[in-house]
Design an enzyme around this catalytic site. Structure first.
Site, PDB file in Angstrom:
ATOM      1  CG  HIS A   1       3.741   0.139   4.703  1.00  0.00           C
ATOM      2  ND1 HIS A   1       2.783  -0.841   4.806  1.00  0.00           N
ATOM      3  CD2 HIS A   1       4.922  -0.502   4.890  1.00  0.00           C
ATOM      4  CE1 HIS A   1       3.354  -2.007   5.043  1.00  0.00           C
ATOM      5  NE2 HIS A   1       4.649  -1.830   5.094  1.00  0.00           N
TER       6      HIS A   1
ATOM      7  CG  ASN B   1      -0.235  -0.001   2.530  1.00  0.00           C
ATOM      8  OD1 ASN B   1       0.990   0.049   2.579  1.00  0.00           O
ATOM      9  ND2 ASN B   1      -0.985  -0.065   3.614  1.00  0.00           N
TER      10      ASN B   1
HETATM   11  C1  GLP Z   1       6.968  -4.218   6.705  1.00  0.00           C
HETATM   12  C2  GLP Z   1       8.065  -3.282   7.238  1.00  0.00           C
HETATM   13  C3  GLP Z   1       8.591  -2.393   6.158  1.00  0.00           C
HETATM   14  C4  GLP Z   1       8.849  -3.244   4.934  1.00  0.00           C
HETATM   15  C5  GLP Z   1       7.531  -3.695   4.357  1.00  0.00           C
HETATM   16  C6  GLP Z   1       7.667  -4.654   3.187  1.00  0.00           C
HETATM   17  O1  GLP Z   1       5.714  -3.954   7.208  1.00  0.00           O
HETATM   18  N1  GLP Z   1       7.694  -2.493   8.348  1.00  0.00           N
HETATM   19  O2  GLP Z   1       9.778  -1.741   6.613  1.00  0.00           O
HETATM   20  O3  GLP Z   1       9.523  -2.495   3.960  1.00  0.00           O
HETATM   21  O4  GLP Z   1       6.688  -4.239   5.347  1.00  0.00           O
HETATM   22  O5  GLP Z   1       7.953  -5.932   3.618  1.00  0.00           O
HETATM   23  P1  GLP Z   1       8.537  -7.053   2.691  1.00  0.00           P
HETATM   24  O6  GLP Z   1       9.928  -6.649   2.366  1.00  0.00           O
HETATM   25  O7  GLP Z   1       8.462  -8.312   3.493  1.00  0.00           O
HETATM   26  O8  GLP Z   1       7.668  -7.091   1.473  1.00  0.00           O
END
Ligand code: GLP
Length: 245
Positions: free
Chosen positions: A138, A136
Site C-alpha cells: 500500500h 502489502n
Molecule cells: C502506514 C501509512 C503509509 C506508510 C505505511 C508504512 O499505514 N499510511 O503512508 O507508508 O503505513 O509505514 P511504516 O513506515 O511505519 O512502515
C-alpha cells in the site's frame, strides 16, 4: 525508477533530507507531499537538525499529507495531524496555514476528499511526493485492490495494516477501521516521487515493486509507470531484490 542503495536507515534519512532541503533552498515556492509512519521519521529529524543548524527557512513550503485516520481528532496523539506537528512542523518555521492533511472528523468525509484534491490542484500540484510503502504494497492508505484511477477517498483498512500499525496504539481495537487517503491517481499526478524503504519487513514488497507486474493488487507497482521516481532503499530492504534478478 532510479534506485539509490544505502547502508541503513540513517543513511536513507540523510539522503532523503538532502534532496528535500536542496529543493527548499533551490525554489522560490515548493509543494511537498508528505507521509507518516516509521519510515520518514528520520528524514524529518534530519530536516529539523539542519533547520536549527543552518536556518534554512520553510516559509516558501506548502505541504499536503497523504492520509489521516477517520474518526481521530487533530489532538489525538495517534492522528497524523499530531504526528506531523510533533515530528516536523512545530520545529521549523513553516506557516501552519501552509500545512494540509485530510480531515479525519467531518460530517461530510466524501466532500472533504474531493475538496482535498481540488485544493492540491489550486495550489499548483505537488512538486515532490514522499512515500513509504506498506508490507502489502500500500501507498498512502491505498490497500490492494484500490483502483489506479482513484482520487482522495475513504478506505476500509486491511486487517494486516491495522495489525502493522497497532504498535502505536494501546490495543488493536483502538486502531481505526477507516482512513482518508490521497488516491493512486492523486499520487501519480505529483511531478516527482521519492519512495523510502527500510528494513527486513519490506523485503518482499521491495522485490515486487522492482520486478513484479503492474497490478492493482499491489498498489505501489503503479510507480513503475511514473516518469520521475527515486527510491532510496537500505541493505535490509534490498537483500531479497539483489538475489532475485
Ligand atoms: C502506514 C501509512 C503509509 C506508510 C505505511 C508504512 O499505514 N499510511 O503512508 O507508508 O503505513 O509505514 P511504516 O513506515 O511505519 O512502515
Amino acid at each position: 525508477m532510479e534506485l539509490i542503495k544505502v547502508r541503513d536507515y540513517n543513511e536513507m534519512s540523510q539522503k532523503a533530507a538532502e534532496i528535500l532541503i536542496g529543493k527548499v533552498k533551490g525554489s522560490e515556492k515548493i509543494n511537498f507531499g508528505l507521509a507518516t509512519g516509521g519510515t520518514p521519521k528520520g528524514l524529518y529529524e534530519k530536516m529539523i537538525e539542519d533547520h536549527q543548524k543552518n536556518g534554512i527557512s520553510y516559509k516558501n513550503v506548502t505541504t499536503f499529507n497523504l492520509d489521516e485516520y477517520a474518526g481521530l481528532s487533530e489532538e489525538d496523539p495517534n492522528s497524523y495531524h499530531y504526528y506531523m506537528n510533533e515530528s516536523l512542523f512545530k520545529h521549523i518555521d513553516i506557516l501552519k496555514s501552509n500545512t494540509h492533511l485530510p480531515k479525519g472528523i467531518s460530517e461530510h468525509l466524501e466532500k472533504e476528499c474531493s475538496e482535498y484534491d481540488k485544493m492540491i490542484a489550486e495550489n499548483g500540484g505537488i512538486d515532490l511526493q514522499v512515500l513509504g510503502i506498506g508490507q502489502n504494497g500500500h501507498i498512502g492508505f491505498n490497500e490492494p485492490g484500490t483502483s489506479f484511477k482513484s482520487n482522495t477517498h475513504v478506505v476500509k483498512l486491511a486487517e494486516s495494516t491495522r495489525e502493522a500499525n497497532a504498535r502505536y496504539f494501546d490495543t488493536i481495537d483502538d486502531v481505526p477501521t477507516h482512513a482518508i487517503t490521497m488516491g493512486i491517481a492523486s499520487i501519480m499526478k505529483s511531478k516527482e516521487i521519492l519512495l523510502l524503504v527500510s528494513g527486513e519487513a519490506k523485503q518482499e514488497a521491495m522485490g515486487k515493486l522492482m520486478h513484479g507486474e503492474v497490478t492493482e493488487e499491489f498498489p505501489a507497482s503503479i510507480l513503475q509507470k511514473h516518469p520521475r521516481v527515486t527510491i532510496i532503499a537500505d541493505q535490509k530492504a534490498l537483500s531479497r531484490v539483489l538475489i532475485t534478478p
